[in-house]
Scaffold this motif. Sequence first.
Motif, PDB file in Angstrom:
ATOM      1  N   PHE A  63     -10.466  -7.345   0.401  1.00  0.00           N
ATOM      2  CA  PHE A  63     -10.209  -7.990   1.695  1.00  0.00           C
ATOM      3  C   PHE A  63      -9.377  -7.149   2.666  1.00  0.00           C
ATOM      4  O   PHE A  63      -9.003  -7.640   3.729  1.00  0.00           O
ATOM      5  CB  PHE A  63      -9.484  -9.343   1.503  1.00  0.00           C
ATOM      6  N   VAL A  64      -9.080  -5.890   2.340  1.00  0.00           N
ATOM      7  CA  VAL A  64      -8.136  -5.143   3.177  1.00  0.00           C
ATOM      8  C   VAL A  64      -8.634  -5.012   4.612  1.00  0.00           C
ATOM      9  O   VAL A  64      -7.852  -5.092   5.560  1.00  0.00           O
ATOM     10  CB  VAL A  64      -7.785  -3.774   2.564  1.00  0.00           C
TER      11      VAL A  64
ATOM     12  N   GLU B  84      -2.070   8.700 -14.963  1.00  0.00           N
ATOM     13  CA  GLU B  84      -1.969   7.257 -14.997  1.00  0.00           C
ATOM     14  C   GLU B  84      -1.153   6.784 -13.802  1.00  0.00           C
ATOM     15  O   GLU B  84      -0.213   7.474 -13.378  1.00  0.00           O
ATOM     16  CB  GLU B  84      -1.284   6.760 -16.285  1.00  0.00           C
ATOM     17  N   LYS B  85      -1.491   5.623 -13.288  1.00  0.00           N
ATOM     18  CA  LYS B  85      -0.715   5.083 -12.173  1.00  0.00           C
ATOM     19  C   LYS B  85      -0.961   3.585 -12.062  1.00  0.00           C
ATOM     20  O   LYS B  85      -2.107   3.138 -12.098  1.00  0.00           O
ATOM     21  CB  LYS B  85      -1.150   5.777 -10.874  1.00  0.00           C
ATOM     22  N   GLU B  86       0.124   2.842 -11.916  1.00  0.00           N
ATOM     23  CA  GLU B  86      -0.032   1.407 -11.664  1.00  0.00           C
ATOM     24  C   GLU B  86      -0.441   1.232 -10.203  1.00  0.00           C
ATOM     25  O   GLU B  86       0.225   1.761  -9.308  1.00  0.00           O
ATOM     26  CB  GLU B  86       1.297   0.672 -11.873  1.00  0.00           C
ATOM     27  N   ILE B  87      -1.523   0.510  -9.996  1.00  0.00           N
ATOM     28  CA  ILE B  87      -1.979   0.245  -8.630  1.00  0.00           C
ATOM     29  C   ILE B  87      -1.891  -1.258  -8.404  1.00  0.00           C
ATOM     30  O   ILE B  87      -2.316  -2.040  -9.254  1.00  0.00           O
ATOM     31  CB  ILE B  87      -3.447   0.697  -8.448  1.00  0.00           C
ATOM     32  N   GLU B  88      -1.348  -1.638  -7.263  1.00  0.00           N
ATOM     33  CA  GLU B  88      -1.356  -3.061  -6.920  1.00  0.00           C
ATOM     34  C   GLU B  88      -2.693  -3.338  -6.229  1.00  0.00           C
ATOM     35  O   GLU B  88      -2.919  -2.910  -5.099  1.00  0.00           O
ATOM     36  CB  GLU B  88      -0.172  -3.403  -6.001  1.00  0.00           C
ATOM     37  N   VAL B  89      -3.593  -4.003  -6.931  1.00  0.00           N
ATOM     38  CA  VAL B  89      -4.955  -4.192  -6.402  1.00  0.00           C
ATOM     39  C   VAL B  89      -5.111  -5.512  -5.661  1.00  0.00           C
ATOM     40  O   VAL B  89      -6.117  -5.747  -4.980  1.00  0.00           O
ATOM     41  CB  VAL B  89      -6.024  -4.055  -7.496  1.00  0.00           C
TER      42      VAL B  89
ATOM     43  N   ASN C  13       0.833  -1.200   0.000  1.00  0.00           N
ATOM     44  CA  ASN C  13       0.000   0.000   0.000  1.00  0.00           C
ATOM     45  C   ASN C  13       0.870   1.253   0.000  1.00  0.00           C
ATOM     46  O   ASN C  13       0.457   2.301  -0.496  1.00  0.00           O
ATOM     47  CB  ASN C  13      -0.937  -0.011   1.219  1.00  0.00           C
ATOM     48  N   GLY C  14       2.065   1.120   0.546  1.00  0.00           N
ATOM     49  CA  GLY C  14       2.982   2.249   0.526  1.00  0.00           C
ATOM     50  C   GLY C  14       3.336   2.629  -0.906  1.00  0.00           C
ATOM     51  O   GLY C  14       3.275   3.795  -1.292  1.00  0.00           O
TER      52      GLY C  14
END
Lengths: 285, 285, 285
Positions: C186-187, C40-45, C3-4
């Motif tokens: 699930f966070v 634009e941004k890559e997000i780790e989902v 998340n960081g």
Amino acid sequence: MDNGKNGFHPTTLIRDFDRGKTSLLADGRTLREWTLVAREKEIEVAPGVTFPAWTYNGRIPGPTLRATEGERLRITLVNHSAHAHTIHFHGLHAAQVDGTAGIGLSLVQPGGQTVYEFDAEPFGLHLYHCHVTPLAHHIAKGLYGVFLIDPKEARPEADELVMVMNGFDTNFDRANELYAVNTIPFVYMSDPVRVTVGELVRIYLVNVLEYDLVNSFHVHGNFFDWYPTGTSMSPAEHTDTVMLCQGQRGILEITFPREGRFMFHAHQSEFAELGWMGFFEAGCG
Amino acid sequence: MDNGKNGFHPTTLIRDFDRGKTSLLADGRTLREWTLVAREKEIEVAPGVTFPAWTYNGRIPGPTLRATEGERLRITLVNHSAHAHTIHFHGLHAAQVDGTAGIGLSLVQPGGQTVYEFDAEPFGLHLYHCHVTPLAHHIAKGLYGVFLIDPKEARPEADELVMVMNGFDTNFDRANELYAVNTIPFVYMSDPVRVTVGELVRIYLVNVLEYDLVNSFHVHGNFFDWYPTGTSMSPAEHTDTVMLCQGQRGILEITFPREGRFMFHAHQSEFAELGWMGFFEAGCG
Amino acid sequence: MDNGKNGFHPTTLIRDFDRGKTSLLADGRTLREWTLVAREKEIEVAPGVTFPAWTYNGRIPGPTLRATEGERLRITLVNHSAHAHTIHFHGLHAAQVDGTAGIGLSLVQPGGQTVYEFDAEPFGLHLYHCHVTPLAHHIAKGLYGVFLIDPKEARPEADELVMVMNGFDTNFDRANELYAVNTIPFVYMSDPVRVTVGELVRIYLVNVLEYDLVNSFHVHGNFFDWYPTGTSMSPAEHTDTVMLCQGQRGILEITFPREGRFMFHAHQSEFAELGWMGFFEAGCG
Ligand SMILES: [Cu+2]
Ligand SMILES: [Cu+2]
Ligand SMILES: [Cu+2]
Ligand SMILES: [Cu+2]
Ligand SMILES: [Cu+2]
Ligand SMILES: [Cu+2]
Ligand code: NA
Ligand code: NA
Ligand code: NA
Ligand code: NA
Ligand code: NA
Ligand code: NA
Ligand SMILES: [Zn+2]
Ligand SMILES: [Zn+2]
Ligand SMILES: [Zn+2]
Ligand SMILES: [Zn+2]
Ligand SMILES: [Zn+2]
Ligand SMILES: [Zn+2]
Ligand SMILES: [Zn+2]
Ligand SMILES: [Zn+2]
Ligand SMILES: [Zn+2]
């Protein structure tokens, strides 16, 4: 798009209320009569795309039947189509005139006719549609319309609009390729619904969309009071988005405070992009 | 259809309220107790179509547990099935007795049992279902039922009916082939729900349908008052059509003014045509 | 899950209200200003699953813009992305600042910027999102956020939470593989939402889920008052389950009477099992 060839135009249909023919009954009540003719008709639903529709009175949606609560209503269905049909009304009535296959008057065969007669109740916004199996097919082909019962004490004066949310399964795979309000995709984009700033606008909104589980109405930059089923004079919600399943309906009351073009559309992006979007053009009266 | 072999019949189940066994607590309150046994059972869900169900007490839906607000409730779950299960109640309770896998009492293993104990609150119409993952599977297999808490000041006398909207995925592709109210498709078509003209009918309507996003209830020729979740004594809407997602529920109050057969069904044509339709037969008492 | 690296964390975001920068106008009113940057941004989902998102201010959902009714609002959109975008606000405003492609300010091209200015009205819970076609794409990529207008007479003191129900189509087939509240599946299972027993909790719940027709919120063991669209100070329902289509939203008020972990999730089992579930952890303050 040849709306002339279709024989109806969403821009006139949206304010077209059919009050039928009235006469006085012995008991002093009003008798209100309509004739609906079921017939096959090719409808151009998008430029170059014709749909082999089934219609009441040659239009989709059928005529907006408007009465006042307590009146006696008599609707004659004449079947000029090649399939058996009925008219099933939402509202209070005897089983005999329910318009369901196998009940009371039951099917009206090709070439036949029948008469549905009942009292106008309860006040509110209702609908009618064919109730012959397969249900999805008889509805999706176009056999539906609005049935509006005004309360005895009329609602406040307003600019009144009818919006029927529908769609078309043009390749017969039980899924819609086109979505609309009042049949023609995007029609109110090129020909916006003209309304007057500061004037109350009342929208009679009915969802008849087949194959998709829900539909919705969203307006930009403005809010409305929402009266589900139109059976109460007090609004249930103040919002800009409502969701309806097939058969649900309600009244929106909205006053545009400013001039300009405001979009309205389903808040299901897919429906909006396949035709269910339009503009209000709010102007100074 | 061998409802006898199934061991339950929708025609009796619709008016079958299980009030459990009562006793008096030291503090003067009522203790109300039930035992639910989870077990596998083949259910004939359509002529010649058996479904390998998971059941509470051998029936789908499980027993309609009925209590009055403020009582102490004690429900024993006995697991006679080959899989771990729970009972999760909608309503107020401690986390310890929530019936969720991994929380408090957690899973009841095959051969095991556990006791859920809590107060009956809030008054309203609720439901219970297994809460073991995969959730969709444990629900769709049949592990659900109605949990009804009457207000201390009882609702007006009425002919009361329980209707659980459900369906069956008979080929295990995560889509339903059959839809119903109270499990057996079309059962109330051949054996209508008999009601009395002029008498208040109260329907406890719960949607547990898995795999489809919404469900709905529509009645012909009649209107009802609608009490969402049953937590208020004032109706929210007067209509003939309501939409519910899984887990939603509400109370309908309806008085039939006329004799005759009136259809009720989902206003999703697909669901109706695959079993979710029936008749009320209104007669003179 | 890093998340960081994402640059935002659902556990802080859930209580993060962005009140902008305020100043006083000549007429004595408050001017409230924000700048939103589209990029634009890559997000780790999900662990190891990155999503090529489009964001406002690098987060999904975008900042929760919070104002009080009657204030003047000024929002600058700076487009640092490679595609044209807008911000369309739900709420009252002139057509000029509607943020719809083709209307008023229209598209903000890559490298460009524009200013939306309007009054904060009506009080209630609203949302904003990009309104460039294809609509489904611009929304599902992540360009949405909460727009909250407090009434002049503030709601009662409460622990306030923002929950945006969303999902991700990670393989671009116009269906979601992942579902969540506040983006990360699930966070709140591993990091529960901590609340205090006996304290009023107010949840601002917005559904922006694309591709699925509805979404829902259910809480275990507790009930809430439900204020649809947040435009009334009186609740419409007391329940544990509400259903919303995209664009719908409402306020939940809930007080946890007991300590413990209570699950909340969509009552669509598929959504819950693919990430849209979490825990409240109710503790003594
Ligand atoms: Cu027909
Ligand atoms: Cu919009
Ligand atoms: Cu189970
Ligand atoms: Cu019907
Ligand atoms: Cu965009
Ligand atoms: Cu649950
Ligand atoms: Na099609
Ligand atoms: Na479609
Ligand atoms: Na199936
Ligand atoms: Na199906
Ligand atoms: Na996908
Ligand atoms: Na999905
Ligand atoms: Zn909008
Ligand atoms: Zn209908
Ligand atoms: Zn829009
Ligand atoms: Zn009907
Ligand atoms: Zn549940
Ligand atoms: Zn019907
Ligand atoms: Zn629950
Ligand atoms: Zn929107
Ligand atoms: Zn749950």
